[in-house]
Design an enzyme around this catalytic site. Structure first.
Site, mmCIF file in Angstrom:
data_model
loop_
_atom_site.group_PDB
_atom_site.id
_atom_site.type_symbol
_atom_site.label_atom_id
_atom_site.label_comp_id
_atom_site.label_asym_id
_atom_site.label_seq_id
_atom_site.Cartn_x
_atom_site.Cartn_y
_atom_site.Cartn_z
ATOM 1 C CB SER A 141 -0.880 -0.046 1.265
ATOM 2 O OG SER A 141 -1.584 1.149 1.455
ATOM 3 C CG LEU A 163 4.466 6.950 1.431
ATOM 4 C CD1 LEU A 163 5.342 7.619 2.502
ATOM 5 C CD2 LEU A 163 4.195 7.922 0.294
ATOM 6 C CB VAL A 171 8.264 -5.155 10.183
ATOM 7 C CG1 VAL A 171 8.200 -5.255 8.665
ATOM 8 C CG2 VAL A 171 7.305 -4.100 10.717
ATOM 9 C CB CYS A 210 7.250 1.780 3.249
ATOM 10 S SG CYS A 210 8.243 2.824 2.179
ATOM 11 C CB SER A 245 7.000 11.250 9.943
ATOM 12 O OG SER A 245 6.002 12.249 10.034
ATOM 13 C CE1 TYR A 264 3.469 7.607 11.990
ATOM 14 C CE2 TYR A 264 3.836 9.972 12.054
ATOM 15 C CZ TYR A 264 3.762 8.796 11.343
ATOM 16 O OH TYR A 264 3.990 8.796 9.985
ATOM 17 C CE LYS A 315 6.782 6.943 11.060
ATOM 18 N NZ LYS A 315 7.154 5.923 10.065
ATOM 19 C CB THR A 330 -0.820 6.880 1.411
ATOM 20 O OG1 THR A 330 -0.923 7.303 2.776
ATOM 21 C CG2 THR A 330 0.487 7.393 0.820
HETATM 22 N N1 LIG Z 1 1.259 9.180 4.117
HETATM 23 C C1 LIG Z 1 1.900 10.145 4.735
HETATM 24 O O1 LIG Z 1 1.534 11.328 4.658
HETATM 25 C C2 LIG Z 1 3.130 9.830 5.557
HETATM 26 C C3 LIG Z 1 3.857 10.912 6.078
HETATM 27 C C4 LIG Z 1 4.999 10.643 6.811
HETATM 28 C C5 LIG Z 1 5.395 9.350 7.043
HETATM 29 N N2 LIG Z 1 4.663 8.322 6.528
HETATM 30 C C6 LIG Z 1 5.143 6.969 6.809
HETATM 31 O O2 LIG Z 1 5.253 6.274 5.591
HETATM 32 C C7 LIG Z 1 5.076 4.873 5.837
HETATM 33 C C8 LIG Z 1 4.050 4.335 4.848
HETATM 34 O O3 LIG Z 1 2.832 5.011 5.098
HETATM 35 P P1 LIG Z 1 1.634 5.024 4.036
HETATM 36 O O4 LIG Z 1 1.044 6.388 4.090
HETATM 37 O O5 LIG Z 1 2.093 4.468 2.765
HETATM 38 O O6 LIG Z 1 0.605 4.049 4.778
HETATM 39 P P2 LIG Z 1 -0.216 2.775 4.270
HETATM 40 O O7 LIG Z 1 -1.142 2.466 5.393
HETATM 41 O O8 LIG Z 1 -0.783 3.046 2.919
HETATM 42 O O9 LIG Z 1 0.894 1.641 4.138
HETATM 43 C C9 LIG Z 1 1.491 1.067 5.266
HETATM 44 C C10 LIG Z 1 1.722 -0.396 4.960
HETATM 45 O O10 LIG Z 1 2.434 -0.963 6.085
HETATM 46 C C11 LIG Z 1 1.878 -2.244 6.323
HETATM 47 N N3 LIG Z 1 2.126 -2.643 7.708
HETATM 48 C C12 LIG Z 1 1.574 -2.104 8.838
HETATM 49 N N4 LIG Z 1 2.007 -2.776 9.918
HETATM 50 C C13 LIG Z 1 2.851 -3.742 9.481
HETATM 51 C C14 LIG Z 1 3.617 -4.750 10.114
HETATM 52 N N5 LIG Z 1 3.582 -4.914 11.446
HETATM 53 N N6 LIG Z 1 4.386 -5.549 9.350
HETATM 54 C C15 LIG Z 1 4.416 -5.415 8.002
HETATM 55 N N7 LIG Z 1 3.699 -4.490 7.341
HETATM 56 C C16 LIG Z 1 2.923 -3.663 8.072
HETATM 57 C C17 LIG Z 1 0.395 -2.086 6.020
HETATM 58 O O11 LIG Z 1 -0.222 -3.343 5.806
HETATM 59 C C18 LIG Z 1 0.439 -1.202 4.783
HETATM 60 O O12 LIG Z 1 0.478 -1.968 3.611
HETATM 61 C C19 LIG Z 1 4.659 4.741 7.290
HETATM 62 O O13 LIG Z 1 5.793 4.403 8.066
HETATM 63 C C20 LIG Z 1 4.192 6.140 7.652
HETATM 64 O O14 LIG Z 1 4.352 6.406 9.013
HETATM 65 C C21 LIG Z 1 3.534 8.531 5.796
#
Ligand SMILES: NC(=O)c1ccc[n+]([C@@H]2O[C@H](COP(=O)([O-])OP(=O)(O)OC[C@H]3O[C@@H](n4cnc5c(N)ncnc54)[C@H](O)[C@@H]3O)[C@@H](O)[C@H]2O)c1
Length: 255
Positions: A15, A17, A60, A86, A148, A161, A165, A196
């Site tokens: 999913s 990023l 993870v 990610c 983040s 969170y 981070k 996302t």
């Molecule tokens: N979207 C944003 O604006 C944003 C901003 C800053 C940081 N981030 C960081 O980017 C990363 C990805 O976020 P995203 O927005 O793509 O979210 P998302 O929810 O679309 O994707 C996260 C993915 O991680 C997987 N996941 C969750 N827990 C897990 C585990 N224990 N083991 C394996 N996989 C697991 C989920 O199944 C999912 O597919 C995250 O670490 C998030 O904190 C996102």
């Protein structure tokens, strides 16, 4: 290292990023193994990549699962040279919330997935990367953390969170220093607000309000932009031991 030579493990690649990273690397001719807890979406994501891309189910936060998944990825890729962490959860909530104080277990769970999960993947991947033959620059691999902007300007409700981070940002330099002799780099990327699944959970009004706080460009980040930065970091050996903000000059307010 050139992106077409990437042999990448992407956690959270089912999913958002992570998925954008997997698609970008694959579209450039690199090879990808996706690790995620979501079995159906993970398999579908790998199938959509085509080629020999594959999916391994992995939580993870489990050391045993991470070690087994990384071994399985190595058997498929034969020379992992890129790990993009990610996988993550939002873990939002006030410490003194409407329903009483936050449970310690809740905080611990967020730390387990976001921070310890990344550490476990780094460790398992680096143990494999150290056996790669170095390229002409002496490089054997790259570890990328998804931090983040909340590492620096966490909002109310982001205590857990932000702690994870900031932990990822803090872990970057010591890992880069320790693995320097192996030719393994470590870089963190600190995204601002990206469009996302995490964002789809919010109303359009909240999303628009968030976007309007971004100086320029005044829109949510596109996951492809994150993937482009991952590829650039892979290709520029001098980038190491640093946390790079990718946020359109956003500085988050207290709430
Ligand atoms: N979207 C944003 O604006 C944003 C901003 C800053 C940081 N981030 C960081 O980017 C990363 C990805 O976020 P995203 O927005 O793509 O979210 P998302 O929810 O679309 O994707 C996260 C993915 O991680 C997987 N996941 C969750 N827990 C897990 C585990 N224990 N083991 C394996 N996989 C697991 C989920 O199944 C999912 O597919 C995250 O670490 C998030 O904190 C996102």
């Amino acid at each position: 290292m050139k992106i077409q030579d990437a042999r990448a493990v992407v956690t959270g690649g089912a999913s958002g990023l992570g998925n954008a990273v997997a698609r970008h690397i694959s579209s450039q001719g690199g090879r990808v193994v996706i690790l995620d807890v979501q079995e159906g979406p993970g398999r579908a994501a790998a199938a959509a990549l085509g080629g020999d891309a594959s999916f391994v189910r992995c939580d993870v936060a489990s050391e045993a699962e991470v070690n087994a998944a990384m071994d399985s990825a190595q058997a498929r890729l034969r020379g992992i040279n890129l790990l993009v962490n990610c996988a993550g959860v939002v873990g939002a909530g006030r410490v003194l919330g409407k329903n009483g104080p936050m449970a310690g277990e809740f905080f611990t769970k967020v730390v387990h997935i976001n921070l310890i999960g990344t550490f476990l993947c780094d460790k398992a991947a680096a143990a494999i990367m150290q056996n790669n033959a170095p390229n002409a620059d002496g490089e054997r691999g790259l570890l990328i953390h998804t931090s983040s902007v909340a590492a620096f300007e966490g909002q109310i409700g982001q205590a857990a969170y932000s702690a994870t981070k900031a932990g990822l940002a803090g872990m970057t330099l010591p890992l880069a220093r320790e693995f320097a002799r192996l030719g393994i780099r470590c870089v963190s990327i600190a995204p601002g607000i990206f469009h996302t699944a995490m964002m789809d959970a919010m109303s359009p009004e909240v999303r628009d309000s968030l976007a309007s706080q971004i100086p320029f460009p005044a829109r949510l980040g596109r996951p492809e932009e994150f993937a482009q930065l991952v590829a650039a970091v892979f290709e520029i050996p001098m980038l190491n031991g640093e946390t790079i903000r990718l946020d359109g000059a956003l500085r988050m307010q207290p709430k």
